[in-house]
Each structure stands twice: as structure tokens, then as C-alpha cells.
Design a protein around this motif. Structure first.
Motif, PDB file in Angstrom:
ATOM      1  N   VAL A 208      45.520  36.454  27.821  1.00  0.00           N
ATOM      2  CA  VAL A 208      44.380  36.149  28.689  1.00  0.00           C
ATOM      3  C   VAL A 208      43.766  37.485  29.070  1.00  0.00           C
ATOM      4  CG1 VAL A 208      43.621  35.020  30.817  1.00  0.00           C
ATOM      5  CG2 VAL A 208      45.580  34.118  29.546  1.00  0.00           C
ATOM      6  N   ARG A 209      42.582  37.734  28.550  1.00  0.00           N
ATOM      7  CA  ARG A 209      41.946  39.045  28.671  1.00  0.00           C
ATOM      8  C   ARG A 209      41.893  39.573  30.101  1.00  0.00           C
ATOM      9  NH1 ARG A 209      39.568  41.512  24.424  1.00  0.00           N
ATOM     10  NH2 ARG A 209      38.085  42.980  25.280  1.00  0.00           N
ATOM     11  N   HIS A 210      42.338  40.798  30.258  1.00  0.00           N
ATOM     12  CA  HIS A 210      42.328  41.500  31.540  1.00  0.00           C
ATOM     13  C   HIS A 210      43.212  40.821  32.589  1.00  0.00           C
ATOM     14  CE1 HIS A 210      39.269  43.832  29.692  1.00  0.00           C
ATOM     15  NE2 HIS A 210      38.377  42.842  29.717  1.00  0.00           N
ATOM     16  N   ALA A 211      44.010  39.850  32.179  1.00  0.00           N
ATOM     17  CA  ALA A 211      44.835  39.154  33.177  1.00  0.00           C
ATOM     18  C   ALA A 211      46.324  39.201  32.819  1.00  0.00           C
ATOM     19  CB  ALA A 211      44.383  37.722  33.330  1.00  0.00           C
ATOM     20  N   GLY A 212      46.627  38.929  31.556  1.00  0.00           N
ATOM     21  CA  GLY A 212      48.032  38.940  31.164  1.00  0.00           C
ATOM     22  C   GLY A 212      48.312  37.986  30.025  1.00  0.00           C
ATOM     23  N   TYR A 213      49.456  37.332  30.101  1.00  0.00           N
ATOM     24  CA  TYR A 213      49.892  36.472  29.000  1.00  0.00           C
ATOM     25  C   TYR A 213      50.357  35.140  29.566  1.00  0.00           C
ATOM     26  CZ  TYR A 213      50.048  41.022  26.785  1.00  0.00           C
ATOM     27  OH  TYR A 213      49.714  42.248  26.327  1.00  0.00           O
TER      28      TYR A 213
END
Ligand code: CA
Length: 218
Positions: A208-213
Motif C-alpha cells: 500500500v503506497r506510502h503506508a505499508g503492507y
């Protein structure tokens, strides 16, 4: 119990029976493995140097088909590489010969308490199609069993324990690596990449871009 040395086998079987445990005995790797599949055992006690089929091969076969079944390895081969190989192949514990009966009994009891096969749900984490076996520290995905390093397992566990939740890179760093990482290090990215390679095209890890996995719950 799979042990080719008749005297050790008889001694252990007698001792364990006296403790109220039911023990079936096999004298070689091949018949022992076949027998382990026939019944629903709680524990396998496995010697490594065996005729017909060696103990490490038995261990590998058991853990591919019965990943939650604890295996206590007994062996005169107490050298470190053999021991590590044993754990890598899924041994739950390892006892070097010669050992005292009391020590064996103590370890057998620990394994019998701990060893809940995956089907009972106690020692696995499920997230969608992904199953993590906490006993063997392996991942199961689409009928394949995947060996993981300790870090890989811990990262996947963090994600699978919170399915559908986005877990940040920082959180993974602090939960899995603790203080043992350099700020700005890319260890998480490297670990996720390896996990995806190992899990194959159906790897359920999303970025999840710029957020994590995240790992999907379905
Ligand atoms: Ca032997």
C-alpha cells in the motif's frame, strides 16, 4: 518411535510405557515413515542414522505431509550442522546421544503439551489462503509448504495476525528487528521481496503506497 538400535528402542519403549504413554516402534526409516502416516500420532521420536531411509529424509517427508506433528530427533550426530539441518527440516527438538531417560521424558512431555496439529487450529495463523504453522515456522499456501527464515516468518506473522490491516514499514522494523537495524535501512523491503519470491505468484502480500503492507483476509 523410529530407532534401529534394539536395546535403546526396548529401553525407551518400556520407560515411556511405564509413564503411561502408548508407544509404537519401528526399526527402520521406511517402515517408520509408513507407520507415522497410518495413525494419528501425537509425537514422533526419530533417530537419524537409520537403515532403509535416513532420519533426515523421514523428517522432511513427515513435515511436508504432517506439518503440525512434533518430531523429537535423537542422534549421536551432535555436531552443529546436523542439528541445524534437523531444525531446518522441521525437528521440534533435538537430543544428542547418550542422554538420560529423565531428560528424554521431560522433552517428550514438553512436546506433547505443545504439539497441537494444525487441524486443531491451536498453533496456526490463517489469513485467507495463507496458513502459518507456529510449530514448524513454515508457511502453507495453495498446497505448498514454504520454508522461511526467522525474520521472514516474523514479518509474515505480523501481517497475517492483522489481516486486511495496513502494517507500516516502521512497525515491522520495530516489531521484528527491534533496535537491530539502521535508520533508513531497506531490510523490510528486502524481506518482503524474498517473501514474495518464496510464496510465488499467489503471494498474498500487497504493497500500500506510502503506508505499508497488508495480507488479505480472503
Ligand atoms: Ca541408529
Amino acid at each position: 518411535m523410529i530407532e534401529d538400535e534394539p536395546r535403546i528402542r526396548a529401553f525407551l519403549a518400556r520407560g515411556l510405557a511405564a509413564e503411561g504413554l502408548h508407544v509404537d516402534e519401528s526399526a527402520d526409516g521406511r517402515s517408520g515413515l509408513a507407520r507415522a502416516f497410518e495413525e494419528d500420532y501425537d509425537l514422533v521420536i526419530l533417530d537419524l542414522l537409520l537403515p532403509e531411509l535416513d532420519g533426515l529424509s523421514v523428517l522432511r517427508a513427515l513435515h511436508n505431509s504432517r506439518p503440525g506433528l512434533p518430531v523429537l530427533v535423537l542422534s549421536a550426530r551432535s555436531d552443529l550442522p546436523t542439528k541445524l539441518r534437523g531444525f531446518e527440516l522441521g525437528a521440534s527438538d533435538y537430543l544428542a546421544k547418550p542422554f538420560s531417560f529423565d531428560e528424554l521424558l521431560a522433552r517428550v512431555r514438553v512436546q506433547l503439551k505443545r504439539g497441537t496439529p494444525p487441524k486443531n487450529g491451536g498453533t496456526v495463523i490463517r489469513a485467507g489462503t495463507l496458513v502459518l504453522d507456529l510449530t514448524t515456522r513454515r508457511a502453507h499456501l495453495g498446497g505448498t509448504v514454504i520454508d522461511l527464515t526467522t525474520r521472514e516468518f516474523q514479518v509474515l506473522r505480523q501481517l497475517a495476525e492483522h489481516p486486511d490491516e495496513v502494517i507500516s514499514r516502521e512497525r515491522l522494523l520495530s516489531e521484528v528487528w527491534g533496535y537491530h537495524f539502521e535508520p533508513g535501512s531497506n531490510v523490510v523491503e528486502v524481506c518482503i521481496r524474498r517473501l514474495r519470491q518464496k510464496l510465488g505468484p499467489d503471494a498474498p502480500i500487497q504493497t500500500v503506497r506510502h503506508a505499508g503492507y497488508r495480507v488479505s483476509a480472503t
